[in-house]
Each structure stands twice: as structure tokens, then as C-alpha cells.
Design a protein around this motif. Sequence first.
Motif, PDB file in Angstrom:
ATOM      1  N   THR A  76       0.812  -1.226   0.000  1.00  0.00           N
ATOM      2  CA  THR A  76       0.000   0.000   0.000  1.00  0.00           C
ATOM      3  C   THR A  76       0.843   1.274   0.000  1.00  0.00           C
ATOM      4  N   ALA A  79      -0.571   3.589  -2.362  1.00  0.00           N
ATOM      5  CA  ALA A  79      -2.021   3.742  -2.221  1.00  0.00           C
ATOM      6  C   ALA A  79      -2.323   5.015  -1.424  1.00  0.00           C
ATOM      7  N   VAL A  83      -5.886   4.051   2.948  1.00  0.00           N
ATOM      8  CA  VAL A  83      -5.718   2.607   2.792  1.00  0.00           C
ATOM      9  C   VAL A  83      -4.624   2.105   3.713  1.00  0.00           C
ATOM     10  N   GLY A  84      -3.548   2.871   3.813  1.00  0.00           N
ATOM     11  CA  GLY A  84      -2.453   2.491   4.701  1.00  0.00           C
ATOM     12  C   GLY A  84      -2.877   2.432   6.150  1.00  0.00           C
ATOM     13  N   ARG A  85      -3.851   3.244   6.515  1.00  0.00           N
ATOM     14  CA  ARG A  85      -4.318   3.251   7.902  1.00  0.00           C
ATOM     15  C   ARG A  85      -5.140   2.015   8.239  1.00  0.00           C
ATOM     16  N   TRP A  86      -5.595   1.287   7.237  1.00  0.00           N
ATOM     17  CA  TRP A  86      -6.352   0.059   7.501  1.00  0.00           C
ATOM     18  C   TRP A  86      -5.455  -1.172   7.599  1.00  0.00           C
ATOM     19  N   VAL A  87      -4.166  -1.009   7.317  1.00  0.00           N
ATOM     20  CA  VAL A  87      -3.237  -2.136   7.398  1.00  0.00           C
ATOM     21  C   VAL A  87      -3.239  -2.779   8.790  1.00  0.00           C
ATOM     22  N   GLU A 156      -8.965  11.025   9.303  1.00  0.00           N
ATOM     23  CA  GLU A 156      -8.580  11.553   7.993  1.00  0.00           C
ATOM     24  C   GLU A 156      -9.339  12.855   7.714  1.00  0.00           C
TER      25      GLU A 156
END
Length: 230
Positions: A76, A79, A83-87, A156
Motif C-alpha cells: 500500500t 495507495a 488505505v495504509g491506515r487500515w493495514v 482523515e
Amino acid sequence: MLWCHPRAPLYLSSSLACRTMPAVIFWQWVNQSFNALVNYTNRNAASPTSVRQMALSYFTATTTAVATAVGMNMWTKRAPPLVGRWVPFAAVAAANCVNIPMMRQQELIQGICVKDRNQNELGHSQRAAAVGIAQVVISRITMAAPGMILLPVIMERLERLHLMKKVKVMHAPLQVLLCGCFLLFMVPVACGLFPQECELSVSYLEPELRDTIKAKYGEQVLFVYFNKGL
């Protein structure tokens, strides 16, 4: 974005520094080390676990979490930031699917005690253990999901505000506060998804145990009961 408890994911920062590879590896290790302790203490205490089994479980769970987080973090990189925060959630969910069964593997190997409605012991069932552990995994993931999925979206949006850009020191306390609000509702909801004392049809048990129960009790016992742990 960081966390440290299977029932209380803790979000501390969303800065780029906290998403570097060393940070991802370190906080995944911290999280799963704590998870392993929680999973061990909330197991069915009637199924003892040796030091060797605990060490293997710990190593497997932490390795899985770190590998998932590192792999998704690399995937990501280009990305959007959201999106990176959902990793972390993907890593926590994957690790729970390994950590809990591994820390409670003795229940899967030896089975857990099943009883009738009057609390008379009927035997040990591996299938009952699998059902109970699967329910615990679902509960843990459900518990963390809203906070780890929705909170990044909220942050965010909030971080775009002029006030939030000006007072960055408030980001971490605000995330902790919002996380607490999510957990205030999600802990009882997740724990209430499945009853502590599970009911399972005799027909679902292992053939040997099922035949033993039917031979002794006939049609008087149609369901067995067991403690699934937490």
C-alpha cells in the motif's frame, strides 16, 4: 496508527514516522505479545499448555502478524493514506486467526469437557473446542473492527481541519478518546455475540462420543454444553 490490546486497540499516531517499517514490526510484536498473554489467560483452564507449546504459539502468532503488516505496508505504499491506515486491522484480524487457536491448541488436540443440562460430564470433544475457538475469533475481530476501520476515516477528515493542523499535539489524545467511545459499545456487543456457555447438538460431536452418549442416555440428551472461554 498503533494498538496494543485485542479488546482495546489503541491508536496513538497517524504520522508517517509511525508507519515506517521498524515501527510496524515493533508495534505488531508488542500487540501480539500482549494478545498471546490475554488468549492464554482466557483459555479453557481445564486444558493445560506446556512452556514449549506456549513458545511455539507465541512465535507463530507474532510472525504471522508482522509478516502480514509488513507485506500489506509494502503493498500500500503507493495507495492513498487512508488505505495504509487500515493495514493494522488486517494484520490484527489475521493474527487473531492464528494467535487464539495456537494459544489454545491443547483444547483442539485433547478436546474440551462437554456436559449435559445438569452439568454432568459426558466426555471431551475436539469439535466443541473448534466451535468455541471460532466464536472467540469472530468476537475479537468484531470488537476491533469499528474502531480500526471507522476511526481512520474520522481522523482523515478531522486532520484536514485548520484547528487540527495547528494543534497537532491533540491528535493522539483525540484518537484515544474516540477509541474509548467505540470500545464502550463494542466490547459488550462483541462479548454478547455468542453465549459463554455454548450449546451444541449431540449429532455434531465426534462419532465415538456421540455413540457413547446415545448408548448411555438414549434420546434424553440431545444437546451438550461447554465453556468456550473468552
